[in-house]
Enzyme design. Sequence first.
Site, PDB file in Angstrom:
ATOM      1  N   CYS A 109       0.816  -1.222   0.000  1.00  0.00           N
ATOM      2  CA  CYS A 109       0.000   0.000   0.000  1.00  0.00           C
ATOM      3  C   CYS A 109       0.846   1.268   0.000  1.00  0.00           C
ATOM      4  O   CYS A 109       0.621   2.181  -0.800  1.00  0.00           O
ATOM      5  CB  CYS A 109      -0.979  -0.008   1.173  1.00  0.00           C
ATOM      6  SG  CYS A 109      -0.214   0.055   2.817  1.00  0.00           S
ATOM      7  N   HIS A 164      -2.459   0.951   6.933  1.00  0.00           N
ATOM      8  CA  HIS A 164      -2.923   0.887   5.545  1.00  0.00           C
ATOM      9  C   HIS A 164      -3.168   2.312   5.055  1.00  0.00           C
ATOM     10  O   HIS A 164      -3.590   3.180   5.817  1.00  0.00           O
ATOM     11  CB  HIS A 164      -4.204   0.066   5.430  1.00  0.00           C
ATOM     12  CG  HIS A 164      -4.618  -0.205   4.015  1.00  0.00           C
ATOM     13  ND1 HIS A 164      -3.809  -0.861   3.116  1.00  0.00           N
ATOM     14  CD2 HIS A 164      -5.750   0.120   3.325  1.00  0.00           C
ATOM     15  CE1 HIS A 164      -4.427  -0.968   1.948  1.00  0.00           C
ATOM     16  NE2 HIS A 164      -5.607  -0.367   2.042  1.00  0.00           N
ATOM     17  N   GLU A 176      -6.062   1.743  -3.939  1.00  0.00           N
ATOM     18  CA  GLU A 176      -5.272   1.082  -2.899  1.00  0.00           C
ATOM     19  C   GLU A 176      -4.650  -0.198  -3.417  1.00  0.00           C
ATOM     20  O   GLU A 176      -5.118  -0.814  -4.375  1.00  0.00           O
ATOM     21  CB  GLU A 176      -6.171   0.745  -1.705  1.00  0.00           C
ATOM     22  CG  GLU A 176      -7.330  -0.158  -2.101  1.00  0.00           C
ATOM     23  CD  GLU A 176      -7.952  -0.923  -0.938  1.00  0.00           C
ATOM     24  OE1 GLU A 176      -7.276  -1.060   0.111  1.00  0.00           O
ATOM     25  OE2 GLU A 176      -9.072  -1.420  -1.100  1.00  0.00           O
TER      26      GLU A 176
END
Length: 211
Positions: A109, A164, A176
Amino acid sequence: MLNRAKLLAKKKKSLKVVPLTPEQKRREAAQKLALRQQNRQQLAMHSRWKPGYFGSSDRLLLLQTEELMAEMVSPRVESTLHKVVHRLKQQLGKPYVWGGQTPSQGFDCSGLIYYVYNQLLSRKLPRTANGMFQDRGLKHVPKEALRRGDLIFFQIKSRDKADHVGVYLGEGQFIEAPRTGLNIRISQFEDDYWQDHYLGAKRVITEESVL
């Protein structure tokens, strides 16, 4: 009779309205057109402007002038945002790879953001999601003020840090690199899962930060 005389005298003193000449009408129309084009150029830099809203939606008309000016960005910033989104979307479908930060490797990520943003910034971003979230050089952004290109952070497994991160694309979407076994994708920020794990947002692309 006295009142009638006063009314007649007042009427004689009043100015008569002179119709505009054809040349004056053309000049006035040209001034209005120039002002309209200037307004459209300013609105085109607005982060929430999309062609076709005028005449069919009052969405932008609801904004106060101060709010509109606050959300406007310069052509230089807008150009950088366009490059960021374009480069991010070029990676759609690439596999999630822990530690990956290049198209040939795949991405995790934060690796995706590290790869795309650091080519365009005057100051490099940290490598990890939590490092980006803790970076004091990046401005915190309230959820209601999110704009395209902002980083949005989540707590998925950890309770005390960001683990994240994705990039807000506008219209309730973000891009993402999700997790092992999945590919880079566009997700819906308003989904309950993401709202439940949402931690905060940071603005990266500003007038001061771009090359």
